[in-house]
Scaffold this active site. Structure first.
Site, PDB file in Angstrom:
ATOM      1  N   HIS A   1       0.942  -1.156   0.037  1.00 47.64           N
ATOM      2  CA  HIS A   1       0.035   0.012  -0.217  1.00 47.64           C
ATOM      3  C   HIS A   1       0.861   1.220  -0.164  1.00 47.64           C
ATOM      4  O   HIS A   1       1.149   1.839   0.938  1.00 47.64           O
ATOM      5  CB  HIS A   1      -0.992  -0.234   1.172  1.00 47.64           C
TER       6      HIS A   1
ATOM      7  N   GLU B   1      -2.585  -1.570  -3.057  1.00 52.60           N
ATOM      8  CA  GLU B   1      -3.576  -0.880  -2.328  1.00 52.60           C
ATOM      9  C   GLU B   1      -3.579   0.439  -2.757  1.00 52.60           C
ATOM     10  O   GLU B   1      -2.193   1.191  -2.584  1.00 52.60           O
ATOM     11  CB  GLU B   1      -3.764  -1.237  -0.922  1.00 52.60           C
TER      12      GLU B   1
ATOM     13  N   HIS C   1      -7.602  -6.835   7.152  1.00 52.33           N
ATOM     14  CA  HIS C   1      -7.147  -5.670   8.273  1.00 52.33           C
ATOM     15  C   HIS C   1      -7.555  -6.434   9.514  1.00 52.33           C
ATOM     16  O   HIS C   1      -8.556  -6.636   9.958  1.00 52.33           O
ATOM     17  CB  HIS C   1      -8.376  -4.356   8.236  1.00 52.33           C
TER      18      HIS C   1
END
Length: 252
Positions: free
Chosen positions: A44, A74, A202
């Site tokens: 990310h 991401e 997550h």
């Protein structure tokens, strides 16, 4: 269907960036995960360059190609380019990841903590999805487990959703995960009925992953980084990745 494990190596980059230089080496850590059997790598890159940076992506793209696995990038498609960060679309244009996961993060956000909504004007998001799909990327949208109008993601051109599992992880840690995991299961069923693939991520960990996969149907991929890297400080990357794979095997 077996759920795949994509290891998020952001936290390795955080440790490297805290000191400067090249150690620990992100690509070497990713290689260790893949040698242990991980099915892919997630990153990310953020505009503030606090962990994964643009320069990390070509080596990781080459590494995942070497192992024949997927690279998942991401990011917020609406974050404007700036020095050191050419924008998410340009990063994906440079390395052509198998999957891009779009998240509605603000620039200064510590970590992803909410998903896209589909009850307003989604024209700009649809345009972004089309741009990434044109690069040959599978497009996944990060969503809350109680998101309304989820079925509209199909009209936007998305291929998958990623269910935000932070609330589930918090409820599990508090000893009462029933309602939170049921919400994730209901979202997965709605997505599958609409023709969307289902990812999740997550704060998933070895402690809470088994219950999640036993309850939530059709999860194609879990993206796990923070807990995995933390656990690896004690057990090592190889043993930790294999521990996650064992959980996936049992769930499968």
């Amino acid at each position: 269907m077996s759920t795949r494990l994509s290891v998020n190596v952001n936290k390795v980059a955080v440790l490297r960036n805290s000191r400067g230089g090249r150690e620990p080496d992100v690509a070497a850590a990713a290689r260790a995960c893949l040698e242990a059997g991980a099915h892919g790598i997630t990153v990310h890159p953020r505009p503030d360059r606090r962990h994964i940076v643009a320069e990390d992506l070509p080596p990781l793209a080459a590494l995942t190609a070497e192992f024949g696995v997927e690279l998942n990038i991401e990011g917020n498609p609406f974050a404007p380019p700036r020095p050191g960060y050419p924008g998410l679309l340009e990063l994906c244009r440079q390395v052509r990841p198998a999957q891009v996961t779009l998240v509605p993060d603000s620039d200064g956000q510590l970590t992803s903590d909410h998903g896209f909504r589909f009850d307003g004007d989604t024209g700009a998001l649809a345009a972004q999805v089309a741009d990434f799909a044109a690069l040959g990327c599978r497009v996944s949208l990060f969503v809350d487990p109680d998101v309304e109008h989820l079925e509209r993601a199909v009209a936007l051109g998305a291929h998958r959703i990623e269910i935000y599992t932070g609330p589930y992880a918090e409820a599990f840690a508090a000893g009462d995960p029933g309602q939170a995991v049921a919400a994730c299961a209901a979202t997965a069923r709605r997505a599958s009925a609409a023709g969307l693939g289902v990812n999740a991520g997550h704060d998933l960990s070895q402690a809470n992953l088994g219950l999640f996969l036993d309850t939530v149907p059709g999860v194609e991929e879990v993206s796990i980084g923070h807990a995995l890297v933390g656990e690896a400080l004690y057990a090592g990357l190889d043993a930790t990745v294999r521990g996650y794979l064992s959980i996936l095997d049992r769930a499968g």
